[in-house]
Enzyme design. Structure first.
Site, PDB file in Angstrom:
ATOM      1  CE  LYS A 153      -3.963   1.972   2.520  1.00  0.00           C
ATOM      2  NZ  LYS A 153      -4.878   1.787   3.680  1.00  0.00           N
ATOM      3  CB  SER A 228      -8.128   3.701   2.684  1.00  0.00           C
ATOM      4  OG  SER A 228      -7.288   3.116   3.689  1.00  0.00           O
ATOM      5  CB  SER A 252      -8.386   0.812   5.645  1.00  0.00           C
ATOM      6  OG  SER A 252      -9.074   2.034   5.749  1.00  0.00           O
TER       7      SER A 252
END
Length: 576
Positions: A153, A228, A252
Site C-alpha cells: 500500500k 482505503s 481499511s
C-alpha cells in the site's frame, strides 16, 4: 518529523494498573514493557482443552514447511501460493524470474482495466528475481517468502519507489528507508512488485478518494473495491501479486477484503510495527495483510510481526508460528471446532444490513455449528456508539498528524510571498476534499470550546467499547459479524455523500477502538444483476490471539463448500 514517525497514543500515556485474578491464556507477559502494551487488552482465559487447539501440534512448523526441498509443504496446504512458489523454486521446477514474469504478465493484462497500482517496479522486480536465482543456484538458504510477488500500500515507505499515500502533496516523494514491515518481507526473500492505490492518507472506504485514479473491483468493474486499501485487496483478488500489505485504521483492510473476496487480517494494535507507515490516526492505525488463503495471510503476518525498537508502541509479545498451527484438511476430526465458543454480535445483523449479506453470514455461522462450535447470540451494547466516536477521534488525530505536510517540512511547496500563505496554498493545492474535511472536523473537535463535548466524550465512549468487547470475549472465544453491511457498491454511488460512506464502516471501527485482532474471509457469493459478488465474514478475537482466528478461519475455509473465490475475469487462468 518524517511522515511515518509513530507517536505514542494518548491511552498508552495514561497508564493505570489493573489486577486480574485469572490465568493468562496462550500469550503470557514476558516483560514489564509488555504490561504497558497489554494494559488495554483483554485478560486471557484459562487455556481450554479444545480438540481444535490440540489437533495441529504434530504438524511441522513454518520454517520446516517452507524450507523443505520436497513438495510436502504445498501438498499439506494446497491453497497456499506462497508454499507452492517456494516449492517450485527450491525443487528447480521454475526460476524466480519465471515466477515474477508470470505475475507481471497478468498485471500487464489486467492493470489497464483495474488500476490497482500507482507504481509498478518491473525492472527492480526482475533484477531481484535474477539475484534470487543466483543464490538458489549457489545452494544458499533462502527465506520463507523467496520469490513471492508482493504489493505494498502506498502509505508504507519503500526506499526504491515513490510513496505518496495517494496524495498530490507527496507526489514524487521517495523515502530514504523501508517501513519495518516492508524490510522484514524483503529480508525473507519477497519481491515487491509495486505500490498500490488507496484513498488519500487512508481517508475513505472506496479508493475513489485517491488523488490519482479510482481502482475498480475485479468481480465487477462498475463497482468499488472498498477502501482505503482497495488497491492492495484488488491486486490480490486479480492475482497480480501473491500477497499484499495494507493498513487498517477503521476497517481499511477488512472491508476491501470483503468486497474483493480475499482474506484480510487486522492484527492486534502493537503486534506489527508502524514504523514507516504514514500516520493517519496513531492510536488506531495497524499494518494488515491480504492473501488469497488463510495460510498465506498467516505466513505474511508471522513475517512482519514482532517488536521493533523504531516503534515505541510495538509489543514485545512472542510471535507464535501461526502457519504451523493450521491443520490440513486430512488431519481434521469430524467436529474440528468442538468446544469453541462463538458469539454472533446481535447488533450487526439487524437494520441497515443487506438481507443477502445477513443471509450469507448466517449460513457461515451455521457451518461453524456443523463443525462443532457452540454458537450463541451476544450483545455488544456500545456497538452503535463506535461510529461517531471513531470519526471524532480519527479526525482529531489526523488534524494533528497531517500538520507536518506544510510545504516546508514535508509535501510539495507552492511558493508565496509570506510564510502563512505558503502553508495555506501548499495545503490547499496538495490535499483532496475528504482530507480537508477530516482535518477541519478534527480541529473543531479539539478546539478549546468543544474539546470536552466531542474529543473527551469520544474517548469515554472508546472505553465503553473496550469494556463491551471484554465482557463478550470473556464468555466467547471469538465473535462474528459481517465485515460490511453491503456488498461492493457502484462507483460514484456514495462519492458525494460522506455520511453514507462513513456509515459503511459500522462493522469494523469498534475493533480498532478496542485494539483487537480480526480476520475477514469470504463466506459466500451474492447475485446482483446477474453478477456474483463476494461477502466477507469477520471474526474478532481477544488481544494478541490472532492464532485462534487463523486456526478457525483455516478450518472454515477448507470445509466450506462454496465455490473458489476467483473473479470471473480470471476464469481462463485458473480453471481447475
Amino acid at each position: 518529523m518524517p511522515p511515518s514517525v509513530t507517536q505514542t497514543p494518548r491511552f498508552l500515556l495514561h497508564h493505570h494498573h489493573h489486577h486480574h485474578h485469572r490465568h493468562q491464556w496462550r500469550f503470557p507477559l514476558s516483560s514489564p514493557s509488555d504490561a504497558l502494551h497489554s494494559r488495554r487488552r483483554l485478560p486471557r482465559r484459562p487455556s481450554p482443552s479444545h480438540s481444535w487447539v490440540r489437533a495441529s501440534h504434530s504438524l511441522p512448523d513454518t520454517q520446516t514447511l517452507v524450507s523443505s526441498s520436497s513438495s510436502a509443504s504445498s501438498s499439506l496446504h494446497p491453497s497456499s501460493e506462497i508454499l507452492r512458489t517456494r516449492d517450485a523454486l527450491v525443487s528447480r521446477q521454475k526460476t524466480a524470474v519465471e515466477v515474477v514474469e508470470e505475475y507481471l504478465d497478468r498485471l500487464r493484462r489486467t492493470e489497464p482495466l483495474l488500476r490497482c497500482f500507482l507504481h509498478v517496479a518491473t525492472e527492480a522486480a526482475l533484477r531481484e528475481a535474477e539475484d534470487l536465482d543466483r543464490r538458489i543456484a549457489g545452494g544458499e538458504e533462502v527465506g520463507e517468502l523467496a520469490g513471492v510477488v508482493v504489493a505494498v500500500k502506498d502509505n508504507l515507505c519503500t526506499a526504491n519507489m515513490p510513496s505518496t499515500a495517494g496524495s498530490r502533496i507527496l507526489e514524487g516523494y521517495r523515502p530514504p528507508f523501508d517501513a519495518t514491515a516492508v524490510r522484514r518481507m524483503r529480508e525473507r526473500g519477497a519481491i515487491v512488485v509495486g505500490k498500490t492505490n488507496m484513498d488519500e492518507f487512508g481517508m475513505g472506504s472506496s479508493t475513489e478518494g485517491s488523488a490519482f485514479q479510482a481502482t475498480l473491483n475485479p468481480w465487477d468493474t462498475s463497482r468499488v473495491p472498498g477502501g482505503s486499501s482497495g488497491g492492495s485487496a484488488a491486486a490480490v483478488a486479480a492475482r497480480q501479486c501473491v500477497i499484499s500489505l495494507g493498513s487498517d485504521t477503521g476497517g481499511s483492510v477488512r472491508q476491501p477484503a470483503s468486497f474483493c473476496g480475499v482474506v484480510g487480517i487486522k492484527p492486534t494494535y502493537g503486534r506489527v510495527s508502524r514504523f514507516g507507515l504514514m500516520a493517519y490516526a496513531s492510536s488506531l492505525d495497524v499494518v494488515g495483510c491480504f492473501g488469497s488463503s488463510v495460510v498465506d495471510s498467516a505466513i505474511l503476518l508471522q513475517v512482519i510481526s514482532g517488536h521493533d525498537k523504531m516503534d515505541a508502541t510495538s509489543s514485545k509479545h512472542d510471535v507464535p508460528k501461526y502457519a504451523s498451527e493450521l491443520s490440513p484438511k486430512e488431519y481434521l476430526e469430524s467436529k474440528p471446532l468442538k468446544g469453541l465458543r462463538v458469539g454472533v454480535i446481535r447488533e450487526t445483523l439487524g437494520e441497515g444490513v443487506d438481507l443477502s449479506v445477513a443471509s450469507s453470514v448466517q449460513g457461515a455461522v451455521s457451518h461453524l455449528e456443523e463443525l462443532g462450535a457452540a454458537v450463541r447470540e451476544v450483545s455488544v451494547p456500545s456497538f452503535d456508539l463506535g461510529l461517531p466516536a471513531y470519526y471524532i477521534l480519527a479526525s482529531s488525530e489526523a488534524s494533528s498528524n497531517l500538520a507536518r505536510y506544510d510545504g516546508v517540512r514535508y509535501g510539495n511547496q507552492v511558493s508565496a510571498g509570506e510564510l502563512s500563505s505558503l502553508y495555506g496554498n501548499s495545503r490547499a493545492n496538495g490535499f483532496g476534499p475528504e482530507v480537508k474535511r477530516r482535518i477541519l472536523m478534527g480541529t473543531y473537535a479539539l478546539s478549546a470550546g468543544y474539546f470536552d463535548a466531542y474529543y473527551k466524550r469520544a474517548q469515554k465512549v472508546r472505553t465503553l467499547v473496550q469494556k463491551s468487547f471484554k465482557a463478550a470475549l470473556d464468555e466467547n472465544d471469538l465473535l462474528v459479524s459481517p465485515a460490511a453491511p453491503t456488498v461492493a457498491y457502484k462507483i460514484g454511488e456514495k462519492a458525494n455523500d460522506p455520511l453514507a460512506m462513513y456509515a459503511g464502516d459500522i462493522m469494523t471501527v469498534n475493533v480498532n477502538l478496542a485494539g483487537l485482532p480480526a480476520l475477514v474471509l469470504p463466506c459466500g457469493l451474492v447475485e446482483v444483476n446477474n453478477t456474483s459478488l463476494p461477502v466477507g465474514l469477520q471474526m474478532i478475537g481477544a488481544g494478541f490471539d490472532e492464532a485462534t482466528l487463523l486456526r478457525v478461519g483455516h478450518i472454515f475455509e477448507q470445509t466450506c463448500q462454496s465455490s473458489q473465490f476467483i473473479p470471473p475475469m480470471l476464469a481462463d487462468d485458473f480453471v481447475s
